[in-house]
Design an enzyme around this catalytic site. Structure first.
Site, mmCIF file in Angstrom:
data_model
loop_
_atom_site.group_PDB
_atom_site.id
_atom_site.type_symbol
_atom_site.label_atom_id
_atom_site.label_comp_id
_atom_site.label_asym_id
_atom_site.label_seq_id
_atom_site.Cartn_x
_atom_site.Cartn_y
_atom_site.Cartn_z
ATOM 1 N N ARG A 53 0.831 -1.205 0.000
ATOM 2 C CA ARG A 53 0.000 0.000 0.000
ATOM 3 C C ARG A 53 0.864 1.252 0.000
ATOM 4 O O ARG A 53 0.453 2.311 -0.495
ATOM 5 C CB ARG A 53 -0.948 -0.002 1.210
ATOM 6 C CG ARG A 53 -1.806 1.259 1.312
ATOM 7 C CD ARG A 53 -3.022 1.069 2.200
ATOM 8 N NE ARG A 53 -2.683 0.641 3.547
ATOM 9 C CZ ARG A 53 -2.363 1.467 4.541
ATOM 10 N NH1 ARG A 53 -2.283 2.773 4.336
ATOM 11 N NH2 ARG A 53 -2.095 0.991 5.740
ATOM 12 N N TYR A 106 -14.850 15.387 -17.702
ATOM 13 C CA TYR A 106 -15.378 14.024 -17.654
ATOM 14 C C TYR A 106 -16.476 13.962 -16.596
ATOM 15 O O TYR A 106 -16.364 14.565 -15.515
ATOM 16 C CB TYR A 106 -14.250 13.044 -17.330
ATOM 17 C CG TYR A 106 -14.708 11.660 -16.982
ATOM 18 C CD1 TYR A 106 -15.456 10.897 -17.875
ATOM 19 C CD2 TYR A 106 -14.403 11.096 -15.744
ATOM 20 C CE1 TYR A 106 -15.895 9.623 -17.546
ATOM 21 C CE2 TYR A 106 -14.823 9.825 -15.408
ATOM 22 C CZ TYR A 106 -15.575 9.092 -16.319
ATOM 23 O OH TYR A 106 -16.002 7.840 -15.984
ATOM 24 N N ASP A 178 -5.744 16.681 -16.547
ATOM 25 C CA ASP A 178 -6.009 15.300 -16.944
ATOM 26 C C ASP A 178 -5.519 15.135 -18.381
ATOM 27 O O ASP A 178 -6.090 15.710 -19.310
ATOM 28 C CB ASP A 178 -7.502 15.009 -16.832
ATOM 29 C CG ASP A 178 -7.841 13.541 -17.088
ATOM 30 O OD1 ASP A 178 -7.089 12.879 -17.831
ATOM 31 O OD2 ASP A 178 -8.866 13.077 -16.569
ATOM 32 N N LYS A 203 -6.919 3.577 -20.077
ATOM 33 C CA LYS A 203 -7.131 3.980 -21.469
ATOM 34 C C LYS A 203 -5.877 3.708 -22.308
ATOM 35 O O LYS A 203 -5.430 2.576 -22.409
ATOM 36 C CB LYS A 203 -7.544 5.450 -21.503
ATOM 37 C CG LYS A 203 -8.637 5.830 -20.516
ATOM 38 C CD LYS A 203 -9.913 5.033 -20.663
ATOM 39 C CE LYS A 203 -11.080 5.589 -19.885
ATOM 40 N NZ LYS A 203 -10.979 5.558 -18.431
#
Length: 388
Positions: A53, A106, A178, A203
């Site tokens: 983590r 988005y 982004d 993506k």
């Protein structure tokens, strides 16, 4: 030792040669002979690997290559693109802060901002992103964040980052961009003043529709360490195997982006002027509102784009059912060509006014062009448009 102890304490040999593939460290924890490096690794991002983590060697390999591609100093990988968005919003904003964001965000980002604003008394001012004076006028003493997308989903809107980022920096505002649609091959926002660049690696970076992930790249080491300390508690970390899949996909990114770019131009050209199509919003077209700005600092047009069907909503439903080679599916940036109806899917969180502000209509179709042969894609579009 007994067999039941020996099989628990298995160890792989350490090679004295270099593996051609980045090793997959599919482990949650790392053991130590000395407690000091263990404690140190829990306190800083560049300490020993202790717990996945906090840091993992396979994940770190992904963070380092994407940071290098973007021209940043370091990166934090997350379990999804929205994981990166949410990590940054929760890390950088406090109750009462003010955010300036472009209209055409988005849908998931728009929803995250709205919910965070409702819960934490934040205010958000939406701007076109084309006018520097509009941003300057929106700044208040509480403004903390300027949030932009290199190429917006799905309209291809491009904000004037080189003009806006210096205004934000002068006011002490963090600029987050982004860059999912452009990828670092077509644009490196840090070179134009961004403080943080994020991607949905689901993506183009992954590129094969087989991984979910996100990443945030930082221009400044101090900001990176500040957000890293939040990230270990936020917990939106990627699985090492997802990072490994993304590393594999990255090796073909230049080849894929070249093919995407060529195919997008062919498909957009076919759709332009088709009698069943009312409007094509492709940033590569000279009549696109963002074409001049994009041409100045974005090095190509591989991103998905959208087009409006003349028949509106009902035509959109018929068209989605009519495609055969092209797939009706969410996401983008993979090898296959995908279509989506934003008003009922990716931007379903937006009301009618917000949809209009984002230039999304009832018959708008987003198309993410893949790497198939363009003639097959055009033939499929032609027959599906005939049915619409």
């Amino acid at each position: 030792m007994h067999a039941d102890t020996r099989v628990v304490h298995l160890r792989a040999p350490v090679p004295d040669s270099t593996p051609l593939s980045v090793p997959l460290y599919q482990t949650s924890s790392f053991a130590f002979d000395d407690p000091d490096p263990l404690a140190d690794g829990l306190n800083r991002p560049d300490g020993s690997f202790v717990y996945s983590r906090f840091a993992n060697p396979t994940v770190r390999a992904l963070e380092e290559i994407v940071a290098e591609l973007e021209g940043g100093v370091a990166a934090i990988a997350t379990g999804s693109g929205m994981g990166a968005v949410s990590l940054l919003l929760h890390s950088l904003l406090r109750a009462g802060d003010h955010v300036i964001a472009q209209h055409t965000l988005y849908g998931g980002t728009h929803a995250a901002l709205r919910k965070l604003a409702d819960r934490n008394n934040l205010t958000v001012t939406f701007v076109s992103g084309h006018d520097p004076e509009e941003v300057r006028a929106a700044i208040t003493p509480r403004t903390r964040l300027l949030y932009l997308e290199t190429v917006a989903n799905p309209t291809g809107h491009v904000s004037d980052l080189p003009a806006l980022a210096p205004i934000a920096r002068e006011a002490g505002i963090v600029t987050v961009v982004d860059n999912t649609f452009a990828t670092p091959l077509l644009c490196r926002p840090i070179e134009h003043g961004a403080d943080v660049v994020l991607h949905s690696v689901t993506k183009f970076l992954g590129g094969h529709s087989d991984v979910t992930g996100g990443i945030a790249v930082f221009a400044d080491d101090t900001l990176y360490r500040e957000v890293w300390s939040e990230a270990v508690e936020f917990g939106a970390v990627p699985d090492p195997f997802a990072a490994w899949l993304t590393l594999r996909g990255l090796q073909t990114l230049p080849l894929r982006i070249a093919r995407h770019t060529d195919n997008v131009a062919r498909v957009a050209g076919f759709l332009t002027g088709h009698p069943a199509v009312e409007r094509v919003l492709w940033t590569g077209a000279p009549d696109h509102p963002s074409h001049a700005i994009a041409s100045a600092f974005v090095g190509g047009f591989a991103a998905p784009f959208c087009f409006d069907l003349a028949g509106g909503y009902e035509a959109g439903l018929r068209f989605q059912k009519g495609v055969r080679v092209i797939k009706l599916a969410p996401s983008l940036g993979g090898t296959q060509t995908l279509i989506l109806h934003p008003a009922s899917s990716s931007h379903r969180q937006l009301d009618d006014d917000a949809l209009r502000a984002a230039s999304i209509g009832p018959g708008t179709i987003r198309i993410a062009v893949g790497i198939e042969h363009p003639d097959d894609l055009i033939a499929d579009l032609d027959q599906a448009l005939g049915a619409a």
